[in-house]
Design a protein around this motif. Sequence first.
Motif, PDB file in Angstrom:
ATOM      1  N   ALA A  65       5.495  -9.946  -8.557  1.00  0.00           N
ATOM      2  CA  ALA A  65       4.677 -10.127  -9.760  1.00  0.00           C
ATOM      3  C   ALA A  65       3.363  -9.358  -9.620  1.00  0.00           C
ATOM      4  O   ALA A  65       2.856  -8.794 -10.601  1.00  0.00           O
ATOM      5  N   TYR A  66       2.846  -9.310  -8.396  1.00  0.00           N
ATOM      6  CA  TYR A  66       1.584  -8.607  -8.156  1.00  0.00           C
ATOM      7  C   TYR A  66       1.730  -7.105  -8.405  1.00  0.00           C
ATOM      8  O   TYR A  66       0.893  -6.480  -9.065  1.00  0.00           O
ATOM      9  N   VAL A  67       2.803  -6.514  -7.915  1.00  0.00           N
ATOM     10  CA  VAL A  67       3.040  -5.073  -8.115  1.00  0.00           C
ATOM     11  C   VAL A  67       3.204  -4.779  -9.615  1.00  0.00           C
ATOM     12  O   VAL A  67       2.671  -3.787 -10.125  1.00  0.00           O
ATOM     13  N   ASP A  68       3.912  -5.662 -10.317  1.00  0.00           N
ATOM     14  CA  ASP A  68       4.055  -5.501 -11.779  1.00  0.00           C
ATOM     15  C   ASP A  68       2.691  -5.547 -12.468  1.00  0.00           C
ATOM     16  O   ASP A  68       2.422  -4.768 -13.385  1.00  0.00           O
ATOM     17  N   MET A  69       1.830  -6.478 -12.001  1.00  0.00           N
ATOM     18  CA  MET A  69       0.504  -6.613 -12.598  1.00  0.00           C
ATOM     19  C   MET A  69      -0.335  -5.350 -12.382  1.00  0.00           C
ATOM     20  O   MET A  69      -0.998  -4.864 -13.298  1.00  0.00           O
ATOM     21  N   VAL A  70      -0.291  -4.800 -11.161  1.00  0.00           N
ATOM     22  CA  VAL A  70      -1.069  -3.595 -10.847  1.00  0.00           C
ATOM     23  C   VAL A  70      -0.626  -2.445 -11.754  1.00  0.00           C
ATOM     24  O   VAL A  70      -1.456  -1.717 -12.311  1.00  0.00           O
ATOM     25  N   ARG A  71       0.680  -2.306 -11.939  1.00  0.00           N
ATOM     26  CA  ARG A  71       1.188  -1.228 -12.791  1.00  0.00           C
ATOM     27  C   ARG A  71       0.830  -1.463 -14.258  1.00  0.00           C
ATOM     28  O   ARG A  71       0.573  -0.519 -14.995  1.00  0.00           O
ATOM     29  N   TRP A  72       0.819  -2.733 -14.673  1.00  0.00           N
ATOM     30  CA  TRP A  72       0.422  -3.051 -16.053  1.00  0.00           C
ATOM     31  C   TRP A  72      -1.061  -2.716 -16.253  1.00  0.00           C
ATOM     32  O   TRP A  72      -1.435  -2.158 -17.283  1.00  0.00           O
ATOM     33  N   GLU A  73      -1.895  -3.050 -15.266  1.00  0.00           N
ATOM     34  CA  GLU A  73      -3.333  -2.755 -15.359  1.00  0.00           C
ATOM     35  C   GLU A  73      -3.579  -1.245 -15.472  1.00  0.00           C
ATOM     36  O   GLU A  73      -4.517  -0.816 -16.134  1.00  0.00           O
ATOM     37  N   SER A 132      -6.207 -10.485  -3.331  1.00  0.00           N
ATOM     38  CA  SER A 132      -6.094 -11.386  -2.176  1.00  0.00           C
ATOM     39  C   SER A 132      -5.224 -12.604  -2.513  1.00  0.00           C
ATOM     40  O   SER A 132      -4.410 -13.037  -1.698  1.00  0.00           O
ATOM     41  N   PHE A 133      -5.367 -13.136  -3.739  1.00  0.00           N
ATOM     42  CA  PHE A 133      -4.649 -14.352  -4.127  1.00  0.00           C
ATOM     43  C   PHE A 133      -3.134 -14.163  -4.056  1.00  0.00           C
ATOM     44  O   PHE A 133      -2.411 -15.003  -3.524  1.00  0.00           O
ATOM     45  N   SER A 134      -2.642 -13.036  -4.608  1.00  0.00           N
ATOM     46  CA  SER A 134      -1.187 -12.824  -4.665  1.00  0.00           C
ATOM     47  C   SER A 134      -0.585 -12.705  -3.266  1.00  0.00           C
ATOM     48  O   SER A 134       0.534 -13.168  -3.029  1.00  0.00           O
ATOM     49  N   ASP A 191     -12.434  -4.531 -20.391  1.00  0.00           N
ATOM     50  CA  ASP A 191     -13.102  -4.329 -19.101  1.00  0.00           C
ATOM     51  C   ASP A 191     -12.944  -5.554 -18.209  1.00  0.00           C
ATOM     52  O   ASP A 191     -12.709  -5.441 -17.005  1.00  0.00           O
ATOM     53  N   THR A 192     -13.084  -6.735 -18.823  1.00  0.00           N
ATOM     54  CA  THR A 192     -12.934  -7.992 -18.072  1.00  0.00           C
ATOM     55  C   THR A 192     -11.526  -8.109 -17.518  1.00  0.00           C
ATOM     56  O   THR A 192     -11.330  -8.502 -16.361  1.00  0.00           O
ATOM     57  N   TRP A 193     -10.515  -7.755 -18.335  1.00  0.00           N
ATOM     58  CA  TRP A 193      -9.131  -7.801 -17.849  1.00  0.00           C
ATOM     59  C   TRP A 193      -8.943  -6.845 -16.675  1.00  0.00           C
ATOM     60  O   TRP A 193      -8.216  -7.138 -15.725  1.00  0.00           O
ATOM     61  N   GLN A 194      -9.606  -5.692 -16.757  1.00  0.00           N
ATOM     62  CA  GLN A 194      -9.528  -4.714 -15.664  1.00  0.00           C
ATOM     63  C   GLN A 194     -10.142  -5.299 -14.392  1.00  0.00           C
ATOM     64  O   GLN A 194      -9.605  -5.162 -13.296  1.00  0.00           O
ATOM     65  N   GLU A 195     -11.288  -5.977 -14.554  1.00  0.00           N
ATOM     66  CA  GLU A 195     -12.000  -6.514 -13.393  1.00  0.00           C
ATOM     67  C   GLU A 195     -11.356  -7.790 -12.868  1.00  0.00           C
ATOM     68  O   GLU A 195     -11.440  -8.078 -11.672  1.00  0.00           O
ATOM     69  N   ASP A 196     -10.695  -8.544 -13.755  1.00  0.00           N
ATOM     70  CA  ASP A 196     -10.106  -9.820 -13.340  1.00  0.00           C
ATOM     71  C   ASP A 196      -8.988  -9.649 -12.322  1.00  0.00           C
ATOM     72  O   ASP A 196      -8.634 -10.607 -11.631  1.00  0.00           O
ATOM     73  N   ALA A 209       0.845  -1.211   0.000  1.00  0.00           N
ATOM     74  CA  ALA A 209       0.000   0.000   0.000  1.00  0.00           C
ATOM     75  C   ALA A 209       0.874   1.252   0.000  1.00  0.00           C
ATOM     76  O   ALA A 209       0.656   2.183  -0.782  1.00  0.00           O
ATOM     77  N   HIS A 210       1.891   1.287   0.878  1.00  0.00           N
ATOM     78  CA  HIS A 210       2.800   2.452   0.946  1.00  0.00           C
ATOM     79  C   HIS A 210       3.620   2.571  -0.341  1.00  0.00           C
ATOM     80  O   HIS A 210       3.835   3.676  -0.850  1.00  0.00           O
ATOM     81  N   HIS A 211       4.071   1.421  -0.873  1.00  0.00           N
ATOM     82  CA  HIS A 211       4.897   1.411  -2.089  1.00  0.00           C
ATOM     83  C   HIS A 211       4.127   2.012  -3.271  1.00  0.00           C
ATOM     84  O   HIS A 211       4.612   2.910  -3.964  1.00  0.00           O
ATOM     85  N   LEU A 212       2.899   1.520  -3.476  1.00  0.00           N
ATOM     86  CA  LEU A 212       2.108   2.001  -4.611  1.00  0.00           C
ATOM     87  C   LEU A 212       1.655   3.439  -4.419  1.00  0.00           C
ATOM     88  O   LEU A 212       1.406   4.158  -5.390  1.00  0.00           O
TER      89      LEU A 212
END
Length: 736
Positions: A538-546, A528-530, A517-522, A154-157
């Motif tokens: 990998a999760y932080v990379d995914m958030v930035r990619w989204e 929670s999973f990551s 839109d589905t990719w955004q919502e997925d 949370a602080h990082h992002l």
Amino acid sequence: MPQPLSSKDASLFRQVVRHYENKQHKKGIKTAEQILRKNPNHGDTLAMKALITSNLGQQEEAFAMAKEALKNDMKSHICWHVYGLLYRAEKNYEEAIKAYRFALRIEPESQPIQRDLALLQMQMRDYQGYIQSRTTMLQARPAFRQNWTALAIAHHLAGDLEEAEKVLTTYEETLKSTPPVSDMEHSEAVLYKNSIMAEAGKLEKALEHLETVGHRITDVLAVMEMKADYLLRLDRKAEAEVAYTALLDRNPENSMYYDALIRAKGIPDNDHKALKAVYDSWVEKNPRGDAPRRIPLDFLEGEDFKQAADAYLQRMLKKGVPSLFANIKSLYTNTWKRDTVQELVEGYVSVPQTNGSTEGEANGDNKDFLSSSHYFLAQHYNYHLSRNLTKAMEHVDKAIELSPKAVEYQMTKARIWKHYGNLEKAAEEMEKARQLDEKDRYINSKAAKYQLRNNDNDKALENMSKFTRNEAVGGAMGDLHEMQCVWYLTEDGEAYLRQKKLGLALKRFHGIYNIFDTWQEDQFDFHSFSLRKGMVRAYVDMVRWEDRLRQHPFFTRAALSAIRAYLLLHDQPDLAHGPLPNGADGDADSAERKKALKKAKKEQERLEKIEADKRAARKAASTKGGDGEVKKEDPDPLGNKLVQTQDPLKEASKFLTPLLEFSPKSIEAQNLGFEVYLRRGKYALALKCLSAAHAIDASNPTLHIQLLRFRKALDGLSEPLPPQVAEVVNAEFQAI
């Protein structure tokens, strides 16, 4: 407060919750109704029934029940929580967050509500709210590692790298013993902390930390890469050289390792002899490698280049590597190198026998070498920097004559026809290539793509159906939507747009919009999973990619085409009934036009009837998906509802807004933005698009036409612009 239940009914209520958690929906509703017969106003039971009803796909009934539950018990955190869950299922995250906040006021200690709120805040990128929620969760359960990691993320992002590092360090200090090496979650968290240090610019500290903990990390390659990178950035070149040599020992085909090794050795770009010596040493170490042979071709010049290129080309042609041309075409920006390559390969086909080591070399080997050389030259002459389509066709025909069953050769012939501009012949040739290997999905897709470029949508879908689940709802096209086959939907939509079948074109472009839109919502499930799996980097990379998802070239392409379709629909509303024949777009009252319109409407009705018959046939069969869930039929497969919109420009804005936000450097986007805003009478926004287009490419011909049209539009206004707007518009227009 929740209304009291008898002990028997309280036990039944717990069963309802269990049935919901186990997805036993029918049992859950039956048990809830049993409680409600005795306690018809029990808010919590009604709320749980609403939640189960929602999971059965009956959203309207579920919302009505949830509102009734709230009316019966406004102070129940369960009722508010369920209300939030219903809004979340509808993707209305703002309202869901409000409902969760109400639930938390009533039950501040509830972990499930706090967790659901935190996940939505992350989805909405409300980092400050997410920090608050994660801090509260950490205070409630400080022994739970996920809570510490989540707060650090949370602080990082949110951009506070110092605080993120501090949170992870604090957790490590609370550990009484070091976790075992097999603890994947700890290993990932330690690497994540190290990456935060590096991102904050603390390279010395990051390197020290990595050397201390590196031997306990399970991701060995990541540790080696990070260490090598830090050493190079810290200018510790001797150590960086050792580190990159170790990486190249693991993977001698990674060109980035070679670049970094050269920098570590301090070899200047113009010292070609020293550079070649480095690559030659790796050729000796790895005789079968490709990268150390190919990379020197980028910097070598003169006779050195000719010798290296000759050796490389002969080696690859003897092996018959089909990707050889793709591998070296980047050299063609240098005219001399391009001509040298051409001269060398032309030499091989003119005197093929010299390429054998002995006269007794197998005739088949020589034939393969010759066919590979002709294939290379066909690609060479087909390439835009060295184009000679007549020669390209000659060489590809010779290659096919020598190896008639080579799929790649036939594909290249189709490409040559495409560059001739003969799309029909190109599609025919690509179909021949497909028939050479009917089990290959790639060539099947290529054949379909060429058929779409030739506007043969039905034939393309027939080809694609060879690799789809045709029993799926909607048949082959339904399965392509389900598989999110974006390239096909894009090509299919563009083919329909060229034919002015706007309903089907818009159907495809909206399909692509919905996939994004589905990719955004997925990503929601990964919040929670990551954390649960500990995959935080990998999760932080995914958030930035989204966050930059709609910069994707396929979204840009689909959005541009959708806007063109809506502009066409706005300018020619009769196209809503289907394409009109040429010459039928004269006077609105002309007999020819009326006749064409009547014919188009009749054709539309015929297609609707065919589609209705197909739907009825599929209904007779099972419409259940692989997971047993009933799949909904598409109520508008031909896109008739989309094309009958009353305000095409408003619909175009749905595609235009994200396009201008995420692809502001696209001149096509700015040009189309101008067209939409001019038609809507939004002159300030139209001028903004003109200004942006001028900054991108002042010599763009479309821009110059639009500047003249804008001036004409301003001069022909029925009412003058408000004084403040007029002043800004005139000043900006003069500047352009």
